[in-house]
Enzyme design. Structure first.
Site, PDB file in Angstrom:
ATOM      1  N   MET A  35      -0.314   1.270   5.537  1.00 18.63           N
ATOM      2  CA  MET A  35      -1.091   1.438   6.619  1.00 18.63           C
ATOM      3  C   MET A  35      -2.165   0.362   6.701  1.00 18.63           C
ATOM      4  SD  MET A  35      -1.323   3.083   9.355  1.00 18.63           S
ATOM      5  CE  MET A  35      -0.403   4.761   9.454  1.00 18.63           C
ATOM      6  N   ASP A  93      -4.474  -5.028   6.100  1.00 16.39           N
ATOM      7  CA  ASP A  93      -4.745  -5.537   4.908  1.00 16.39           C
ATOM      8  C   ASP A  93      -3.577  -6.545   4.589  1.00 16.39           C
ATOM      9  OD1 ASP A  93      -6.308  -6.427   2.821  1.00 16.39           O
ATOM     10  OD2 ASP A  93      -5.537  -5.076   1.390  1.00 16.39           O
ATOM     11  N   SER A 126       0.816  -1.252   0.024  1.00 17.39           N
ATOM     12  CA  SER A 126      -0.031  -0.049  -0.021  1.00 17.39           C
ATOM     13  C   SER A 126       0.978   1.488   0.192  1.00 17.39           C
ATOM     14  CB  SER A 126      -0.824   0.024   0.996  1.00 17.39           C
ATOM     15  OG  SER A 126      -1.992   0.990   1.241  1.00 17.39           O
ATOM     16  N   THR A 127       0.719   2.016   1.036  1.00 16.50           N
ATOM     17  CA  THR A 127       1.315   3.470   1.057  1.00 16.50           C
ATOM     18  C   THR A 127       2.833   3.105   0.964  1.00 16.50           C
ATOM     19  OG1 THR A 127      -0.302   4.382   2.495  1.00 16.50           O
ATOM     20  CG2 THR A 127       2.067   5.471   2.225  1.00 16.50           C
ATOM     21  N   HIS A 135      -2.671  -1.040  -3.596  1.00 18.21           N
ATOM     22  CA  HIS A 135      -3.686   0.028  -3.260  1.00 18.21           C
ATOM     23  C   HIS A 135      -3.622   0.859  -4.200  1.00 18.21           C
ATOM     24  CE1 HIS A 135      -4.220  -2.010   1.038  1.00 18.21           C
ATOM     25  NE2 HIS A 135      -4.699  -2.959   0.032  1.00 18.21           N
TER      26      HIS A 135
END
Length: 349
Positions: free
Chosen positions: A285, A288, A166-167, A192
């Site tokens: 973050m 998931d 993700s991030t 994501h």
């Protein structure tokens, strides 16, 4: 009551309409204070030392000094978390490579509330993120590996790899992928990302990496030498028919707050993959992917988690590690080597 220190945000955009929208939306969040704005990159250079923001939002396309060149000049001296606010534009990935931590797509005629919700969440995450500046070596075209120990189908041992991030993951995943050979086992990547960007991201990986990379679509066969990026706004699962594996892409509910969800991919691997498998969870973050990776490990998968020091946000890998889902932790630079050593050990069995 102990006062809560608000996150100080500076907005940089040459459009008065866009600035007003961003300032109004961000200011409505109780944990965020917009401390000022800049109308272009040169204006931002002057104001940052005065305003001392915790996070900056930045438009990529601006007159004069664009967002990418600004980041290259600015971040080495001011390692500030930057969130890009951009239209559907390939240059977003160049800006991420220059050190921005995340991005959000500018809204179309509709979708303002959803856009502001997404942006405020990204600001909250960015306020805790570590800024990783690219090395000079990372800014040059990599020398691509062409062959490794990954072509193990010939030894009768098929392997499938799932990777979730993700991030900070767009660049972290690239750092892993560009170190892998062309004959890597079939891979599925969940990153994501807003709709419209996953195809551009897959095309970028395909240009910079030795293996073939493309945005996945429903029914695609998963095979050695190919990495499929799960399309934004669809849940991606691996489906088995005999010894053949394909990608299923369906428009389902969000899981762990995401579509695509790393948990959905990893759980499908735990449920459906009969051959050897590897799960890799990287910077991001939240949680998931943690439960899905644990399910994979319980089914005998080899699982790798990115370590705290190299993560932009040590969230998803931390939760997975704390749940016992991670066999081994490795830095971003060492994940590819860790994977290749495992694949080599399989080929020698």
């Amino acid at each position: 009551m102990i006062p809560v220190n608000k996150i100080r945000v500076m907005v940089v955009d040459d459009s008065m309409l866009a600035r007003s929208m961003l300032i109004k939306g961000l200011s409505s969040h109780p944990q965020i204070e917009v401390v000022g704005y800049a109308v272009n990159a040169l204006d931002a250079k002057t104001k940052v030392p005065q305003l001392k923001p915790d996070v900056m939002t930045l438009d990529v396309e601006m007159p004069g000094l664009n967002g990418i060149d600004f980041l290259k000049q600015f971040l080495p001296d001011h390692p500030l978390p930057v969130i890009l606010v951009s239209s559907l534009n390939l240059k977003v990935f160049d800006a991420l490579a220059a050190g921005a931590v995340d991005f959000v797509r500018k809204p179309e005629k509709e979708g303002y509330e959803a856009f502001i919700h997404t942006l405020t969440q990204k600001v909250l995450i960015a306020s805790k993120a570590k800024v990783h500046l690219p090395s000079s070596a990372a800014l040059t075209e990599p020398t691509l590996p062409t062959h490794g120990h990954a072509a193990i189908n010939s030894l009768g041992k098929q392997v499938l790899i799932g990777l979730g991030a993700s991030t900070g993951g767009t660049e972290a995943t690239l750092e892993v992928m560009k170190r892998l050979p062309a004959d890597i086992p079939g891979m599925v990547i969940v990153q994501h990302m807003p709709p419209g960007f996953t195809k551009m991201y897959a095309d970028r990986l395909n240009r910079l990496c030795a293996m073939e990379v493309r945005e996945g679509k429903d029914g695609d066969e998963i095979r050695p030498g190919l990495a499929l990026v799960a399309p934004a706004d669809y849940q991606a699962r691996i489906v088995r028919t005999g010894t053949r594996y394909t990608l299923s892409c369906t428009y389902g509910e969000k899981v762990t707050g995401h579509r695509p969800s790393v948990n959905v991919l990893f759980r499908s691997m735990a449920d459906n993959v009969a051959c050897k498998m590897v799960g890799i969870i990287m910077t991001g973050m939240g949680e998931d992917g943690a439960d899905g990776l644990l399910a994979m490990r319980k089914r005998g998968a080899y699982t790798i988690g990115q370590d705290k020091e190299s993560c932009v946000v040590y969230g998803m890998p931390m939760v997975a590690y704390n749940k016992g889902a991670v066999v081994i932790q490795a830095s971003c630079d060492n994940i590819a080597g860790t994977l290749m050593r495992h694949l080599k050990s399989l080929s020698m069995q």
